[in-house]
Design a protein around this motif. Structure first.
Motif, PDB file in Angstrom:
ATOM      1  N   ASP A  96       5.097  -0.635  19.168  1.00 17.17           N
ATOM      2  CA  ASP A  96       6.047  -1.155  18.395  1.00 17.17           C
ATOM      3  C   ASP A  96       6.184  -2.394  18.073  1.00 17.17           C
ATOM      4  O   ASP A  96       7.120  -3.002  17.193  1.00 17.17           O
ATOM      5  N   THR A  97       5.010  -3.236  18.408  1.00 12.74           N
ATOM      6  CA  THR A  97       5.008  -4.623  17.918  1.00 12.74           C
ATOM      7  C   THR A  97       3.898  -4.965  16.773  1.00 12.74           C
ATOM      8  O   THR A  97       2.992  -4.350  16.558  1.00 12.74           O
ATOM      9  N   PRO A 119       0.840  -1.065   0.063  1.00  8.75           N
ATOM     10  CA  PRO A 119       0.052  -0.029  -0.171  1.00  8.75           C
ATOM     11  C   PRO A 119       0.954   1.185  -0.063  1.00  8.75           C
ATOM     12  O   PRO A 119       1.911   1.319   0.574  1.00  8.75           O
ATOM     13  N   GLU A 120       0.368   2.298  -0.686  1.00  2.51           N
ATOM     14  CA  GLU A 120       1.049   3.665  -0.786  1.00  2.51           C
ATOM     15  C   GLU A 120       1.240   4.145   0.522  1.00  2.51           C
ATOM     16  O   GLU A 120       2.161   5.050   0.752  1.00  2.51           O
ATOM     17  N   THR A 121       0.143   3.868   1.591  1.00  2.00           N
ATOM     18  CA  THR A 121       0.428   4.214   2.866  1.00  2.00           C
ATOM     19  C   THR A 121       1.118   3.844   3.797  1.00  2.00           C
ATOM     20  O   THR A 121       1.671   4.327   4.872  1.00  2.00           O
ATOM     21  N   PHE A 122       1.807   2.477   3.351  1.00  2.00           N
ATOM     22  CA  PHE A 122       2.777   2.049   4.130  1.00  2.00           C
ATOM     23  C   PHE A 122       4.060   2.814   4.048  1.00  2.00           C
ATOM     24  O   PHE A 122       4.761   3.148   2.992  1.00  2.00           O
ATOM     25  N   SER A 123       4.616   3.184   5.191  1.00  2.00           N
ATOM     26  CA  SER A 123       5.909   3.989   5.183  1.00  2.00           C
ATOM     27  C   SER A 123       7.055   2.904   4.949  1.00  2.00           C
ATOM     28  O   SER A 123       7.401   2.723   3.763  1.00  2.00           O
ATOM     29  N   GLU A 124       7.731   2.397   6.086  1.00  2.85           N
ATOM     30  CA  GLU A 124       8.919   1.515   5.913  1.00  2.85           C
ATOM     31  C   GLU A 124       9.281   0.817   7.155  1.00  2.85           C
ATOM     32  O   GLU A 124       8.906   1.495   8.273  1.00  2.85           O
ATOM     33  N   MET A 125      10.027  -0.289   7.152  1.00  3.53           N
ATOM     34  CA  MET A 125      10.476  -0.916   8.312  1.00  3.53           C
ATOM     35  C   MET A 125      11.363  -1.930   7.875  1.00  3.53           C
ATOM     36  O   MET A 125      11.666  -2.316   6.715  1.00  3.53           O
ATOM     37  N   ILE A 126      12.160  -2.431   8.930  1.00  7.78           N
ATOM     38  CA  ILE A 126      13.243  -3.252   8.782  1.00  7.78           C
ATOM     39  C   ILE A 126      12.918  -4.484   9.592  1.00  7.78           C
ATOM     40  O   ILE A 126      12.875  -4.377  10.916  1.00  7.78           O
ATOM     41  N   GLU A 183       9.267  -6.918  16.730  1.00  5.63           N
ATOM     42  CA  GLU A 183       9.639  -5.440  16.809  1.00  5.63           C
ATOM     43  C   GLU A 183      10.839  -5.136  15.676  1.00  5.63           C
ATOM     44  O   GLU A 183      11.622  -5.775  15.698  1.00  5.63           O
ATOM     45  N   PRO A 184      10.314  -4.340  14.746  1.00  6.20           N
ATOM     46  CA  PRO A 184      11.274  -3.891  13.635  1.00  6.20           C
ATOM     47  C   PRO A 184      12.272  -3.253  14.117  1.00  6.20           C
ATOM     48  O   PRO A 184      12.616  -2.792  15.488  1.00  6.20           O
ATOM     49  N   ILE A 222       1.448 -13.824   3.085  1.00  7.65           N
ATOM     50  CA  ILE A 222       1.894 -13.308   4.359  1.00  7.65           C
ATOM     51  C   ILE A 222       0.921 -12.093   4.675  1.00  7.65           C
ATOM     52  O   ILE A 222       1.208 -11.000   3.728  1.00  7.65           O
ATOM     53  N   TYR A 223       0.561 -11.602   5.706  1.00  6.09           N
ATOM     54  CA  TYR A 223      -0.084 -10.633   6.193  1.00  6.09           C
ATOM     55  C   TYR A 223       0.652 -10.058   7.527  1.00  6.09           C
ATOM     56  O   TYR A 223       0.880 -10.720   8.320  1.00  6.09           O
ATOM     57  N   LEU A 224       0.685  -8.739   7.057  1.00  2.69           N
ATOM     58  CA  LEU A 224       1.328  -7.848   8.055  1.00  2.69           C
ATOM     59  C   LEU A 224       0.388  -6.841   8.909  1.00  2.69           C
ATOM     60  O   LEU A 224      -0.271  -6.266   8.241  1.00  2.69           O
ATOM     61  N   GLN A 225       0.454  -7.102  10.273  1.00  2.00           N
ATOM     62  CA  GLN A 225      -0.557  -6.327  11.017  1.00  2.00           C
ATOM     63  C   GLN A 225       0.414  -5.618  11.979  1.00  2.00           C
ATOM     64  O   GLN A 225       1.279  -6.014  12.494  1.00  2.00           O
ATOM     65  N   LYS A 226      -0.345  -4.563  12.398  1.00  2.00           N
ATOM     66  CA  LYS A 226       0.244  -3.915  13.665  1.00  2.00           C
ATOM     67  C   LYS A 226      -0.711  -4.153  15.147  1.00  2.00           C
ATOM     68  O   LYS A 226      -1.816  -4.268  14.872  1.00  2.00           O
ATOM     69  N   ARG A 227       0.025  -4.693  16.120  1.00  2.00           N
ATOM     70  CA  ARG A 227      -0.696  -5.144  17.250  1.00  2.00           C
ATOM     71  C   ARG A 227      -1.348  -3.600  17.825  1.00  2.00           C
ATOM     72  O   ARG A 227      -0.688  -2.755  18.014  1.00  2.00           O
ATOM     73  N   ALA A 228      -2.464  -3.752  18.180  1.00  2.00           N
ATOM     74  CA  ALA A 228      -3.481  -2.576  18.590  1.00  2.00           C
ATOM     75  C   ALA A 228      -3.005  -2.119  20.060  1.00  2.00           C
ATOM     76  O   ALA A 228      -3.044  -1.106  20.503  1.00  2.00           O
ATOM     77  N   ASP A 229      -2.485  -3.182  20.765  1.00  2.00           N
ATOM     78  CA  ASP A 229      -2.267  -2.847  22.133  1.00  2.00           C
ATOM     79  C   ASP A 229      -0.956  -2.354  22.521  1.00  2.00           C
ATOM     80  O   ASP A 229      -0.413  -2.243  23.668  1.00  2.00           O
ATOM     81  N   THR A 230       0.037  -2.401  21.596  1.00  2.00           N
ATOM     82  CA  THR A 230       1.499  -1.968  21.502  1.00  2.00           C
ATOM     83  C   THR A 230       1.951  -0.790  20.422  1.00  2.00           C
ATOM     84  O   THR A 230       1.051  -0.796  19.596  1.00  2.00           O
TER      85      THR A 230
END
Length: 219
Positions: A73-74, A41-48, A87-88, A63-71
């Motif tokens: 950085d995870t 997605p164009e809205t995705f910035s970047e990570m390592i 954590e990236p 593979i689906y990448l999601q961000k945990r709602a309760d943290t």
């Protein structure tokens, strides 16, 4: 990927958007492998993503990448068989597109099996630097290595077809072998940088960029 803790950004795989395109990229500063990811997605910035996380990802399937709602950085990678929380790496990834020339010109079509066989011999000849010369003679391409200390010389049989007149580049045999083993196909297309002969790329998708070496007079 790099194992140098002094360069933490290179110990993981970059995922992100740069110059209007999505990319996956990994490098150890000698070999750079990158592939476009148009579905990012164009809205995705970047990570390592850390290397130990990448090693747990299946080779097949989505593979689906999601961000945990309760943290804050995870993140979680959802695979078909399992989930991976991580954590990236907190570091800035090098601007890999800045060091990749925009224009490469066809240099040779290499027989993968013949080149790999020749590289084993070349590494045994030039044990100090593992440097070899890839060059054309007529329409064919050959590998040459030499050790001044022992006087040993090696020149292979033809390992491919030249696509340039008087083509010549030097490479590290171990690195070149590593890239070829990671490249699919029996015939491999090699391209050289149009501006100079300090860089080449191998394969099509993903593209592997490998740094050339300055040739010694005896290589």
């Amino acid at each position: 990927l790099s194992t140098d803790d002094l360069r933490p950004a290179m110990t993981g795989v970059y995922v992100g958007n740069r110059r209007g395109s999505g990319y996956l990229c990994g490098t150890d500063a000698h070999i750079l492998k990158h592939i476009r990811q148009p579905q990012l997605p164009e809205t995705f910035s970047e990570m390592i993503i850390p290397a130990d996380v990448v090693s747990c990802i299946p080779k097949d399937g989505k593979i689906y990448l999601q961000k945990r709602a309760d943290t804050t950085d995870t993140y979680v990678l959802n695979c078909k068989t399992h989930r991976i929380a991580f954590e990236p790496i907190d570091a800035k990834y090098p601007d890999f597109l800045a060091v990749i020339p925009e224009t490469f010109i066809p240099a040779a079509e290499l027989d993968r099996a013949k080149v790999l066989q020749a590289l084993k011999i070349a590494q045994n000849i030039n044990t100090a630097t593992k440097q070899f010369r890839l060059f054309s003679r007529g329409v064919s391409v050959y590998i040459r290595a030499e050790d001044l200390d022992t006087g040993q010389e090696y020149e292979s049989m033809a390992v491919g077809t030249s696509l340039q007149d008087e083509y010549m580049q030097g490479f590290n045999a171990k690195l070149f072998e590593t890239v070829l083993k990671d490249t699919d196909g029996d015939i491999i297309r090699l391209r050289s940088c149009e501006r100079n002969k300090l860089m080449a790329n191998i394969g099509l998708d993903p593209v592997r960029v490998i740094m050339a070496v300055m040739l010694n007079s005896y290589a």
